[in-house]
Design an enzyme around this catalytic site. Structure first.
Site, short mmCIF file in Angstrom:
data_model
loop_
_atom_site.label_atom_id
_atom_site.label_comp_id
_atom_site.label_asym_id
_atom_site.label_seq_id
_atom_site.Cartn_x
_atom_site.Cartn_y
_atom_site.Cartn_z
N HIS A 78 68.79 24.22 19.98
CA HIS A 78 68.19 25.36 19.28
C HIS A 78 69.12 25.94 18.22
O HIS A 78 69.00 27.11 17.86
CB HIS A 78 67.76 26.44 20.29
CG HIS A 78 66.61 26.01 21.14
ND1 HIS A 78 66.33 26.53 22.38
CD2 HIS A 78 65.65 25.05 20.93
CE1 HIS A 78 65.25 25.93 22.88
NE2 HIS A 78 64.83 25.03 22.03
N CYS B 77 67.92 32.26 -3.55
CA CYS B 77 66.49 32.54 -3.81
C CYS B 77 66.18 34.04 -3.83
O CYS B 77 65.08 34.44 -4.22
CB CYS B 77 65.60 31.82 -2.80
SG CYS B 77 65.66 32.51 -1.13
N CYS C 34 65.29 28.85 1.68
CA CYS C 34 65.70 27.80 0.74
C CYS C 34 66.86 26.94 1.25
O CYS C 34 67.22 25.96 0.61
CB CYS C 34 66.08 28.41 -0.61
SG CYS C 34 67.66 29.29 -0.58
#
Ligand code: OAD
Length: 320
Positions: free
Chosen positions: A144, A193, A155
């Site tokens: 995980h 981003c 991004c």
């Protein structure tokens, strides 16, 4: 070989029939380190306080009904605050190395060092404690993900862990201890981003697992002679699929507080042919198993959490 107790398990591990051991771990192995698990009483999901989290009423209701939504892709792309606020103490605790691996974590290294039979540890835990026991990195699959690596969920742009922690400390409110951080949470924006979607590289519910989980499990499981399942409720897939993906001939040992995985085919009770259940605190069980195996633990004692050291003193295991 039928495993009836820790003595026969120890003999099997040391026997030539046992060539490959795979270990699947969950949050239970870090409880003695001081990190609560998810689903036990007092665990993360029971103690979640949606009313303290920066979110809309609708989002809070969802967290009440389904606490795992805090770590879901759907919630995270609506707002990163629930994830970051709930995880704030954990993120900063990992940075400050406040938790130590226990005997249950060290067992994998002892197995590797003493027998060379450890094929892989698949850990669902994101605390990095399995990586802190001195095992080669390629022996560990972080199913995980891990808290100490950071990237933008949108991004993929990476971020240095310490810089991220500074942002968390100054921008994310401490819902458990309000005088610790800012009064209001502010977004942590991606330098690439610009979205407020930067987070540790942990797997959210609804996202896919790292590719190495699929690649290495396909390679490891067919050859596994022993699968040890430790401190996990086995309710989350696909991590839990390991228990039914090993061949019929693989011996499965569950070391846990409670029986788990019956619906996945693990058998309990006197009728159980291939499966063995060592019920109890996993540190306790591993200490007894290490004793059966005759392995020396002198070099790890000082690194163990207080709880494990006390346990060792009480039992007087393998100390010179
Ligand atoms: P859980 O909290 O679901 O299960 C922990 C299990 O360990 C329970 O069966 C406990 O009884 C047992 N346990 C607790 N303390 C123990 C101890 N000291 N000794 C032995 N057993 C003990 O945790 P996981 O199974 O790891 O995923 O949860 C699986 C996934 O669900 C996590 O990785 C996380 C979570 O939501 C994501 O966030 C994607």
């Amino acid at each position: 070989m039928k495993i009836n107790d820790l003595a026969t398990l120890g003999r099997f591990i040391l026997s030539p029939e046992c060539k490959s051991v795979v270990i699947l771990t969950g949050a239970g192995i870090s409880v003695a380190s001081g990190i609560p698990d998810f689903r036990s009483p007092g665990g993360m999901y029971e103690t979640l306080r949606p009313e303290l989290i920066t979110a809309t009423e609708k989002q809070r209701r969802l967290m009440e009904i389904n606490p795992t939504s805090v770590v879901s892709t759907e919630m995270f792309f609506q707002t990163a605050f629930p994830y970051l606020e709930v995880r704030r103490p954990f993120i900063l605790g990992v940075r400050d190395k406040i938790w130590k691996p226990t005997i249950a974590h060290y067992f994998a290294r002892l197995l590797h060092d003493n027998t060379g039979k450890l094929t892989r540890v698949y850990t669902q835990n994101i605390d990095g404690l399995t990586n802190a026991v001195g095992l080669p990195d390629d022996k560990i699959v972080s199913v995980h993900g891990t808290i100490s690596k950071v990237a933008c969920e949108n991004c993929g742009q990476g971020m240095d862990f310490d810089s991220f922690c500074n942002e968390v400390e100054t921008k994310i409110k401490d819902i458990y201890n309000p005088e610790n951080g800012p009064r209001e949470s502010q977004p942590i924006r991606c330098s690439s981003c610009g979205k407020a979607t930067v987070k540790p590289k942990t797997v959210l519910f609804g996202s896919s697992l790292p590719a190495d989980f699929f690649e290495l499990s396909a390679q490891d499981l067919p050859a596994a002679d022993l699968l040890m399942v430790v401190g996990t409720s086995l309710v989350v897939g696909p991590a839990n699929s390991l228990v039914y993906s090993v061949p019929q001939s693989t011996i499965r040992v569950v070391i846990n507080n409670e029986p788990v995985g019956e619906e996945l085919g693990i058998e309990y009770g006197p009728e159980a042919e291939r499966d063995y259940f060592a019920q109890g605190n996993c540190d306790d069980v591993f200490l007894d198993l290490i004793n059966e195996l005759g392995w020396n633990v002198d070099d790890i004692i000082d690194d163990l959490p207080e709880y494990s050291q006390t346990l060792m003193r009480m039992k007087g295991k393998n100390q010179s």
